[in-house]
Design an enzyme around this catalytic site. Structure first.
Site, PDB file in Angstrom:
ATOM      1  N   THR A   1       0.827  -1.314  -0.157  1.00 13.48           N
ATOM      2  CA  THR A   1       0.012  -0.039   0.053  1.00 13.48           C
ATOM      3  C   THR A   1       0.888   1.384   0.104  1.00 13.48           C
ATOM      4  O   THR A   1       0.719   2.109  -0.800  1.00 13.48           O
ATOM      5  CB  THR A   1      -1.217  -0.071   1.121  1.00 13.48           C
ATOM      6  OG1 THR A   1      -1.829  -1.299   1.206  1.00 13.48           O
ATOM      7  CG2 THR A   1      -1.928   1.314   1.252  1.00 13.48           C
TER       8      THR A   1
ATOM      9  N   ASN B   1      -5.291  -9.060  -8.323  1.00 12.55           N
ATOM     10  CA  ASN B   1      -5.516  -9.824  -7.172  1.00 12.55           C
ATOM     11  C   ASN B   1      -6.977 -10.714  -7.046  1.00 12.55           C
ATOM     12  O   ASN B   1      -6.872 -11.619  -6.463  1.00 12.55           O
ATOM     13  CB  ASN B   1      -5.726  -8.979  -5.773  1.00 12.55           C
ATOM     14  CG  ASN B   1      -6.339  -7.678  -6.024  1.00 12.55           C
ATOM     15  OD1 ASN B   1      -6.058  -6.921  -6.927  1.00 12.55           O
ATOM     16  ND2 ASN B   1      -7.141  -7.311  -4.945  1.00 12.55           N
TER      17      ASN B   1
ATOM     18  N   GLN C   1       0.882  -8.799  -6.523  1.00 15.81           N
ATOM     19  CA  GLN C   1       0.449 -10.312  -6.607  1.00 15.81           C
ATOM     20  C   GLN C   1       1.534 -11.164  -7.375  1.00 15.81           C
ATOM     21  O   GLN C   1       1.647 -12.126  -7.439  1.00 15.81           O
ATOM     22  CB  GLN C   1      -0.999 -10.338  -7.142  1.00 15.81           C
ATOM     23  CG  GLN C   1      -2.001  -9.953  -6.284  1.00 15.81           C
ATOM     24  CD  GLN C   1      -2.209 -10.895  -5.045  1.00 15.81           C
ATOM     25  OE1 GLN C   1      -1.990 -11.941  -5.018  1.00 15.81           O
ATOM     26  NE2 GLN C   1      -2.686 -10.256  -4.010  1.00 15.81           N
TER      27      GLN C   1
ATOM     28  N   HIS D   1       4.562  -9.998   2.378  1.00 19.42           N
ATOM     29  CA  HIS D   1       3.878 -11.283   2.971  1.00 19.42           C
ATOM     30  C   HIS D   1       3.262 -11.765   1.797  1.00 19.42           C
ATOM     31  O   HIS D   1       2.714 -12.903   2.127  1.00 19.42           O
ATOM     32  CB  HIS D   1       2.820 -10.594   3.846  1.00 19.42           C
ATOM     33  CG  HIS D   1       1.795  -9.751   3.506  1.00 19.42           C
ATOM     34  ND1 HIS D   1       0.555 -10.265   3.397  1.00 19.42           N
ATOM     35  CD2 HIS D   1       1.562  -8.584   3.107  1.00 19.42           C
ATOM     36  CE1 HIS D   1      -0.315  -9.318   3.228  1.00 19.42           C
ATOM     37  NE2 HIS D   1       0.321  -8.449   2.688  1.00 19.42           N
TER      38      HIS D   1
ATOM     39  N   CYS E   1      -9.363  -6.974   0.954  1.00 20.87           N
ATOM     40  CA  CYS E   1      -9.825  -5.378   1.572  1.00 20.87           C
ATOM     41  C   CYS E   1     -11.289  -4.981   1.211  1.00 20.87           C
ATOM     42  O   CYS E   1     -11.696  -4.531   2.247  1.00 20.87           O
ATOM     43  CB  CYS E   1      -8.880  -4.440   0.763  1.00 20.87           C
ATOM     44  SG  CYS E   1      -7.578  -5.343   0.123  1.00 20.87           S
TER      45      CYS E   1
HETATM   46  N1  PLP Z   1      -1.951  -4.214  -4.777  1.00 22.31           N
HETATM   47  C1  PLP Z   1      -2.378  -5.403  -4.826  1.00 22.31           C
HETATM   48  C2  PLP Z   1      -2.723  -6.303  -6.126  1.00 22.31           C
HETATM   49  C3  PLP Z   1      -2.917  -6.044  -3.513  1.00 22.31           C
HETATM   50  O1  PLP Z   1      -3.345  -7.328  -3.933  1.00 22.31           O
HETATM   51  C4  PLP Z   1      -2.553  -5.828  -2.273  1.00 22.31           C
HETATM   52  C5  PLP Z   1      -2.943  -6.483  -1.089  1.00 22.31           C
HETATM   53  O2  PLP Z   1      -3.879  -7.457  -1.088  1.00 22.31           O
HETATM   54  C6  PLP Z   1      -2.108  -4.600  -2.182  1.00 22.31           C
HETATM   55  C7  PLP Z   1      -1.739  -3.736  -3.207  1.00 22.31           C
HETATM   56  C8  PLP Z   1      -1.754  -3.928  -0.856  1.00 22.31           C
HETATM   57  O3  PLP Z   1      -0.548  -4.692  -0.040  1.00 22.31           O
HETATM   58  P1  PLP Z   1      -0.607  -4.553   1.432  1.00 22.31           P
HETATM   59  O4  PLP Z   1      -2.029  -4.811   2.330  1.00 22.31           O
HETATM   60  O5  PLP Z   1       0.452  -5.569   1.658  1.00 22.31           O
HETATM   61  O6  PLP Z   1      -0.065  -3.128   1.904  1.00 22.31           O
END
Ligand code: PLP
Length: 377
Positions: free
Chosen positions: A71, A149, A177, A199, A323
């Protein structure tokens, strides 16, 4: 023991990551900016980690900005590059971006930017003609995710890059991803910036990085002590950085074999679900998709109800993105592929990872027809 098929939400840390991180939490605990011995030891670990990450990308270590995850990396890329670029105030993103990119781009409207959102086809592939049509002399950034995702579709980054390069426009990709599953050589991808989140490939939650090509100017989001070459202030989390590097290196070293293994399991899952569950349809592209990603819609049933039925028999998966899992709203990604909102609300996503075995796939194929039947009552 449950069957965990939600690796796109998060994948457990690899054992070698935990082992590599431990000394940096217990012994090498200095601040990497300190000049004394404890600081120098921490800095040595940090430098080594940055070098490993850069090597996997085919990039220079100084181009890697360590962040608190995907993010932050996405926010820094979109706002940082778009605002630093003197060409103008126009940004282009795809309609299926993760909110970390999409919302960040839309927020730039408040700073006088124009934002164009380019659509995708029914498989989730970017409309390249529509992209070419919106690029302008004042475009400061194009951001298109490497792999989605929710539906797993992998974008033709090299083609997108050609369009951007011809006009001198920087291209960012959200590779959150893709990292760990797809090639990450930034020269071959033709991108100027790339975000990743540890992660998702066996590192620790709350860690990630943004790679930005050396020549691309970047305005920082976080101001302070000027760490990360002034691009991200705040004391760098050395242990997490070490974990990120170990995880990325491990994933890259085993990638080809693991991709073949996961693709085989995924295809068996997809074929089995389409043949065995009435009304099932695959979302995303059939072949141009992440190796461990299988996502479906089921006519007439709520995705959340199917999830609850599966959880009762010990199978853990997701209704789409982690999310938006709490939201009743149909996914913007599925709507962008042309699905009706009622169909889009029936989404179920199985994402496979290093711990996934053939019996896990069998368990889904056994349980899913009954779960969908129960959910449609
Ligand atoms: N971008 C994509 C395509 C994601 O799938 C995610 C989380 O699922 C993120 C960004 C955000 O990553 P994070 O939650 O590790 O900050």
């Amino acid at each position: 023991m449950s069957v965990y098929l939600d690796h796109a939400a998060t994948s457990p840390p690899r054992r070698e990551v935990l082992e590599a991180v431990w000394p940096y939490l217990t012994q090498v605990t200095g601040n990497p900016s300190s000049s004394h011995e404890a600081g120098r030891a921490a800095k040595a670990g940090l430098d080594a980690a940055r070098q490993v990450i850069a090597d996997v990308l085919g990039a220079r270590p100084g181009e890697v900005v360590l962040t608190s995850g995907g993010t932050e990396a996405d926010n820094l890329a979109v706002t940082g590059i778009a605002t630093a670029n003197p060409r103008g105030r126009h940004v282009v993103v795809s309609a299926i971006e993760h909110p970390a990119v999409l919302e960040t781009a839309l927020a730039l409207r408040g700073d006088g930017f124009t934002v164009d959102v380019v659509g995708v086809d029914g498989d989730g592939l970017l409309d390249l003609d529509a992209l070419a049509a919106v690029l302008r002399p004042d475009t400061t950034l194009v951001s298109v995710m490497y792999a989605n995702n929710e539906i797993g579709t992998v974008q033709p980054l090299a083609e997108i890059s050609r369009l951007c390069r011809a006009l001198g426009i920087p291209l960012h990709t959200d590779a959150v991803q893709a990292a760990g599953h797809l090639p990450l050589d930034v020269a071959e991808l033709g991108v100027d910036a790339l975000s990743a989140s540890a992660h998702k490939f066996g590192g620790l939650r709350g860690a990630g990085f943004l790679w930005v090509r050396g020549a691309v100017p970047l305005v920082p989001l976080l101001h302070g002590g000027g760490q990360e070459r002034g691009r991200r202030s705040g004391t760098t989390d050395v242990a997490s950085a070490v974990g990120t590097a170990v995880a990325l290196h491990a994933a890259a070293s085993t990638r080809e074999a693991e991709v073949a293994r996961l693709t085989g399991l995924r295809d068996r899952l997809v074929d089995g679900v389409l043949a065995g569950v009435p009304g099932a349809r695959l979302t995303g592209h059939r072949t141009r998709r992440l190796p461990g990603h299988a996502s479906f819609c089921f006519a007439g049933v709520g995705g959340e109800t199917v999830l609850a039925e599966l959880e009762q028999v010990g199978i853990v998966c997701s209704s789409g993105s982690a999310c938006s899992a709490d939201s009743d709203d149909a996914s913007h990604v599925l709507l962008a592929t042309g699905l009706d909102p009622d169909v889009a609300r029936t989404a179920v996503r199985f994402t496979l990872g290093p711990t996934t075995t053939a019996p896990d796939v069998d368990a889904v194929l056994d349980a899913l027809p009954g779960a969908v039947r129960a959910a449609s009552r």
